[in-house]
Scaffold this motif. Structure first.
Motif, short mmCIF file in Angstrom:
data_model
loop_
_atom_site.label_atom_id
_atom_site.label_comp_id
_atom_site.label_asym_id
_atom_site.label_seq_id
_atom_site.Cartn_x
_atom_site.Cartn_y
_atom_site.Cartn_z
N ASP A 42 43.82 9.95 75.99
CA ASP A 42 43.65 10.86 76.96
C ASP A 42 44.52 11.72 77.40
O ASP A 42 44.21 12.85 77.92
CB ASP A 42 43.76 9.84 78.41
N TYR A 46 43.65 15.46 77.54
CA TYR A 46 43.92 16.65 78.82
C TYR A 46 44.82 17.81 78.17
O TYR A 46 44.69 18.87 78.61
CB TYR A 46 44.57 15.62 79.81
N SER A 49 42.62 20.33 76.80
CA SER A 49 41.98 20.95 77.50
C SER A 49 42.72 22.13 78.31
O SER A 49 42.29 23.06 79.06
CB SER A 49 41.39 20.16 78.43
#
Length: 77
Positions: A42, A46, A49
């Motif tokens: 995760d 992130y 991104s």
């Protein structure tokens, strides 16, 4: 005293003044390893991104003695 597992996730990236770390407590080694893998996936997702492709994560799970922890009943058995 009870046995718990502590997870430490260390994060490093170019141009940061230092490393960053986060710690989590788990009832057993298997849960610690499983959640570490999920958390790092995760975090990487992130970071990418946000355009942070050079981020590096390293994690460790280790056993520690602890007094019972209120609010985490499965650790106190």
């Amino acid at each position: 005293m009870i046995k718990v597992f502590m997870a430490i996730i260390i994060t490093s990236m170019p141009n940061w003044p230092s490393v960053k770390y986060q710690g989590y407590v788990y009832p057993d080694l298997e849960t610690c390893l499983e959640y570490n893998e999920t958390i790092i996936k995760d975090f990487k997702s992130y970071a990418r991104s946000q355009g942070d492709n050079d981020i590096h994560f390293q994690s460790f799970c280790f056993e520690v003695d602890s007094y019972p922890i209120n609010g985490i009943s499965n650790l106190n058995t």
